[in-house]
Design a protein around this motif. Sequence first.
Motif, short mmCIF file in Angstrom:
data_model
loop_
_atom_site.label_atom_id
_atom_site.label_comp_id
_atom_site.label_asym_id
_atom_site.label_seq_id
_atom_site.Cartn_x
_atom_site.Cartn_y
_atom_site.Cartn_z
N HIS A 188 3.21 -14.49 -2.55
CA HIS A 188 1.93 -14.04 -2.00
C HIS A 188 0.98 -13.50 -3.09
N GLU A 215 0.41 -4.33 12.90
CA GLU A 215 -0.16 -5.47 12.18
C GLU A 215 0.23 -5.61 10.71
N LYS A 216 0.19 -4.49 9.97
CA LYS A 216 0.38 -4.61 8.52
C LYS A 216 1.63 -3.91 8.00
N CYS A 263 7.15 -6.80 12.15
CA CYS A 263 5.95 -6.21 11.62
C CYS A 263 5.31 -5.44 12.76
N LYS A 295 0.82 -1.20 0.00
CA LYS A 295 0.00 0.00 0.00
C LYS A 295 0.86 1.27 0.00
N GLU A 343 3.86 -0.74 4.19
CA GLU A 343 2.51 -1.11 4.61
C GLU A 343 1.85 -2.02 3.59
N LEU A 344 1.38 -3.15 4.09
CA LEU A 344 0.73 -4.15 3.23
C LEU A 344 -0.78 -4.02 3.36
N THR A 345 -1.50 -4.68 2.45
CA THR A 345 -2.96 -4.68 2.56
C THR A 345 -3.44 -5.83 3.44
N PHE A 346 -2.48 -6.66 3.95
CA PHE A 346 -2.85 -7.79 4.83
C PHE A 346 -1.81 -7.90 5.96
N PRO A 347 -2.11 -8.64 7.04
CA PRO A 347 -1.14 -8.76 8.14
C PRO A 347 0.21 -9.34 7.67
N GLY A 348 1.29 -8.80 8.22
CA GLY A 348 2.62 -9.12 7.71
C GLY A 348 3.36 -10.24 8.42
N LYS A 349 2.72 -10.86 9.41
CA LYS A 349 3.43 -11.85 10.22
C LYS A 349 4.03 -12.98 9.40
#
Length: 395
Positions: free
Chosen positions: A395, A365-366, A362, A329, A341-347
């Motif tokens: 991914h 969260e994201k 991370c 993102k 920043e991702l659009t989903f959790p980065g774990k």
Amino acid sequence: MKREKIIEEESRYIIHTYKRAPLVLVKGKGTKVWDSEGKEYLDFLAGIAVNALGHCHPKIVEAIKKQAQTLIHVSNIYYIEPQVRLGKMLARESFGGKSFFCNSGAEANEAAIKLARKYGSKSSPPRWEIITMENSFHGRTLATLTATGEKKYQKGFAPLVPGFKYAPFNDLKAVEKAISPQTVALMVEPLQGEGGINIATPRFLEGLSKLSAEHDLLLIFDEIQCGLGRTGKMFAYQHYGVTPHIMTLAKSLGGGVPIGVMIAAEEVASSFEPGNHASTFGGNPLASAAGIAFLETLSEENLLENTRKMGSYFKTKLDKLKEKYDFIKEVRGRGLMLGVELTFPGKEIVDQCLQKGLLLNCTAEKVLRFLPPLIVGTEEIDQALEILDSVLKTH
Ligand SMILES: *Cc1c(COP(=O)(O)O)cnc(C)c1O
């Protein structure tokens, strides 16, 4: 002890407050660490900004060794030369204030909160309220936990400490609205770390500075994560035309040795009188010697310049990854404090990078967070990007 046994005994003897990766680190040098199985990792988390000179920098090791052979600890009832020298160096690098030394970030912020209240107690009528920002992180003691504008850390610890109010980060109007006759200070990270690598806009920080002048409020900058070279300037606030009354530092200051400090402008610092605040270990000879070695090395090795160069190199390449993957993102940050920043959790991405020999984490969260040592070079950045790219591909 074998890895499995350490992990098993940890669960028996250590209170479960950390979500740990299944990894036992036993050795470090420069940007690299090794685990108990002999596997090598590129450390792009660096103890969450603590190991800014990399692991076991010879100058830090030498300073600690030398000081340990001379004098490790004496009480603050006596004068401590290395503590005075470190205070002088910090004053010269920042805004000429005076230092109070402690052992961690939370303690530095705790000192700042107490000093602000002491200062406010002299107004008539007295003032005590501190406005902090949403998504901030200021520590885990009760007062700093209350200052932290993030509910998830506060859950289950009620009643919290009275006297704090929150406003959205970068929302000047909201801060202005929150100011009351009891307000004594505004507290902010110029670059939020735990909250997801969020940069204060110039309009916001300059606006806070103006509000503080208009309402006689203390401006407190928490530079525990973003300070001491991390953003490419000695302090993050130096990217702006503002100066705080109080600044807190910790993480990288001791090159890995625990030390924290609150620096306050003279006219504010004088609100503390002998007996008002103290720390048994704060600024002891060993920790202060490490702090001096850290600041000397930062300058001798031109690490501010390296941070600016490597930061811009790294960010440009991360921006390229953003073009390649539509689930990225935003890429943001300053110097070597960068977030993706991702659009989903980065774990999962963090776990996969670890498998391939790259440590990062991370936050919020994201947001994948990169805090490599300030000594990092292009080769290591390329290596990290290659691992990251190979993981993102799946991914
Ligand atoms: C890490 C951190 C703290 C707390 O420091 P501790 O040494 O863990 O108590 C406070 N503020 C900021 C911005 C931090 O990043």
